[in-house]
Scaffold this active site. Structure first.
Site, PDB file in Angstrom:
ATOM      1  N   ASN A 190      -5.509  -4.930  -2.146  1.00 54.89           N
ATOM      2  CA  ASN A 190      -6.189  -4.938  -0.858  1.00 54.89           C
ATOM      3  C   ASN A 190      -7.500  -4.179  -1.032  1.00 54.89           C
ATOM      4  OD1 ASN A 190      -3.871  -6.136   0.051  1.00 54.89           O
ATOM      5  ND2 ASN A 190      -3.158  -4.384   1.263  1.00 54.89           N
ATOM      6  N   GLU A 220       0.786  -1.230   0.000  1.00 53.26           N
ATOM      7  CA  GLU A 220       0.000   0.000   0.000  1.00 53.26           C
ATOM      8  C   GLU A 220       0.822   1.285   0.000  1.00 53.26           C
ATOM      9  OE1 GLU A 220      -2.869  -0.247   3.174  1.00 53.26           O
ATOM     10  OE2 GLU A 220      -3.965  -1.859   2.186  1.00 53.26           O
TER      11      GLU A 220
HETATM   12  C1  FCB Z   1      -4.591  -2.148   5.462  1.00 51.34           C
HETATM   13  C2  FCB Z   1      -3.242  -2.539   6.018  1.00 51.34           C
HETATM   14  C3  FCB Z   1      -3.295  -3.596   7.078  1.00 51.34           C
HETATM   15  C4  FCB Z   1      -4.480  -3.414   8.005  1.00 51.34           C
HETATM   16  C5  FCB Z   1      -5.745  -3.238   7.216  1.00 51.34           C
HETATM   17  C6  FCB Z   1      -6.981  -3.099   8.070  1.00 51.34           C
HETATM   18  O1  FCB Z   1      -4.533  -0.857   4.975  1.00 51.34           O
HETATM   19  O2  FCB Z   1      -2.425  -2.998   4.978  1.00 51.34           O
HETATM   20  O3  FCB Z   1      -2.067  -3.593   7.752  1.00 51.34           O
HETATM   21  O4  FCB Z   1      -4.242  -2.381   8.873  1.00 51.34           O
HETATM   22  O5  FCB Z   1      -5.631  -2.122   6.382  1.00 51.34           O
END
Ligand code: FCB
Length: 450
Positions: free
Chosen positions: A296, A170
């Site tokens: 994600n 991310e």
């Molecule tokens: C994402 C992160 C992970 C966790 C989730 C809820 O952004 O990568 O570490 O905190 O959110």
């Protein structure tokens, strides 16, 4: 429990996994030679994390490796995504190596392989060594080179056994929440710097992929992006334009350089003097071919031109983070990406939800999380049916953990953690996921209920 709604059609080699990250679970923050990271500094700074929580102990996973691996194996997953803590391996971010740090991940990889679980490594899940930050950190291109060195070092040791290596988790969160909004480490509020950092992160990705390819030619290499589709709140020109810009900042800002070799023009214009300095050869570096893209997915963006707090309808509810449950956004996102870009195979490297779980009589009846997982796996199946090549799904998270600025108050785990005793209890969602996976492979299953 029924699995029918989410079942779709998944091939037998589909990667079913759970995911974690180092700082959120390991603890042992100053043991066995680990150096501090920007998240140690940030979490120890009063007012940055709710109730002053830190990752000093977290889930104490560093000391409970074998029992945690047994628990992961008990879910029947064939894949596990974890991150390597750069400051555990290289306490100052550069040589000398801390052998005990690398040994820990070596044991992790061996332990997973011994249990028939494929290791999926992330090299950077936000824990920049503090010493590198003190020298200028991601604002400097020197850190880009240090990252590639670190990547190569990890791959030399683990590359013979791991299935995949993702460079970054991310980069949008790193740059925007860490350097522009200041709500994550290192807590800066400078958009110009944030955009330059985003470019340096992508450069570091490209340089690391080149280095990794040379030392671990059989490992699948990629990057993990947090991508949310942006929906206009109302069907007005103003809301549409704002949603398009939001998509530019969150999705196209990363996807375009990785897969098209340029930053989006409309976003560059919007940024004006805050746009990063970019050289042509750097864009070629960022476009280095990769074997997978990790996505994600948690929710959509709901964009109102005048009201940044505008609340989406939430017809399917909200999570404990206040995030709207919007599974159809995952199908929409995936089909759109496959249409707009020439993509490598995709993997959903995180998806999950925080809810206010309660431990009662040794059980956690987290029906909302079961439903969330079921709906999102169904949304993923729908995208696959429309031809999108998605090869993996990793539930976030294996267990409750340090949820960054929300500390231990937000629980994302399939496994409940009592942070006073470190006892782990499988929530109903863990049992559901176990049974669901088993139902995908009836010939292998022993755990599945009739
Ligand atoms: C994402 C992160 C992970 C966790 C989730 C809820 O952004 O990568 O570490 O905190 O959110």
């Amino acid at each position: 429990m029924t699995t029918s709604k989410a079942s779709g059609s998944f091939p037998s080699d589909f990667q079913w996994g759970v995911a974690t990250s180092a700082y959120q679970i390991e603890g042992a923050a100053s043991e066995d030679g680990r150096g501090p990271s920007i998240w140690d500094t940030f979490s120890h700074t009063p007012g940055k994390v709710v109730e002053g929580h830190t990752g000093d102990v977290a889930c104490d996973h560093y000391h409970r490796l074998e029992e945690d691996l047994d628990l992961i194996a008990s879910l029947g997953v064939n894949s596990y995504r974890f991150s390597v803590a750069w400051p555990r391996v290289l306490p100052t971010g550069r040589l000398p190596l801390n052998p005990q740090g690398l040994d820990f991940y070596d044991r992790m990889v061996d332990g997973l392989c011994a249990r028939g679980i494929r290791p999926h490594v992330t090299l950077y899940h936000w824990d920049l060594p503090q010493a590198l930050h003190d020298e200028g950190g991601w604002a400097r291109t020197d850190t880009v080179h240090r990252f590639a060195d670190y990547a190569e070092l990890v791959a030399r040791r683990l590359g013979d056994r791991v299935e995949s290596i993702a460079t970054f988790n991310e980069p949008w969160v790193v740059a925007t929440l860490g350097y522009e909004k200041g709500i994550f480490a290192p807590g800066l509020t400078n958009r110009r710097l944030a955009m330059q950092v985003s470019h340096h992160l992508l450069m570091a990705h490209g340089l690391a992929v080149r280095a990794l390819r040379a030392v671990a030619p059989r490992v699948q290499l990629g990057i993990v992006l947090n991508l949310s589709p942006s929906y206009p709140a109302r069907p007005t020109a103003a809301d549409r334009a704002k949603a398009h810009l939001e998509d530019g900042l969150g999705v196209r800002w990363y996807m375009d350089p990785l897969f098209r070799g340029s930053y989006p023009q409309d976003v560059l214009e919007h940024l004006g003097a805050d746009a990063p300095i970019v050289r042509p050869e750097e864009l070629r570096l960022i476009q280095e071919p990769i074997d997978f893209l990790g996505i994600n997915y948690y929710m959509r963006n709901f964009i109102h031109a005048e009201d940044p707090q505008a609340k989406p309808p939430g017809e399917q509810g909200f999570t404990d983070m206040g995030w709207e449950v919007f599974p159809q956004g995952l199908t929409a996102l995936l089909t759109r990406l496959a249409r707009d870009y020439r993509l490598p195979p995709l993997s959903i490297t995180e998806n999950g939800a925080a809810f206010a779980d309660r431990l009662e009589d040794d059980a956690v009846h987290d029906t909302k999380r079961v439903r969330y997982l079921e709906q999102h796996i169904a949304a993923l199946a729908a995208a696959r049916e429309q031809g999108v090549d998605v090869r993996g799904y990793f539930a976030w998270s294996f267990m409750d953990n340090f949820e960054w600025a929300s500390g231990y108050l937000k629980r994302f785990g399939l496994v409940y953690v009592d942070f006073d005793t470190q006892r782990r209890v499988l929530k109903d969602s863990a049992l559901w996921y176990r049974d669901f996976i088993a139902a995908q492979r009836p010939w292998q299953s022993s755990a599945v209920a009739p």
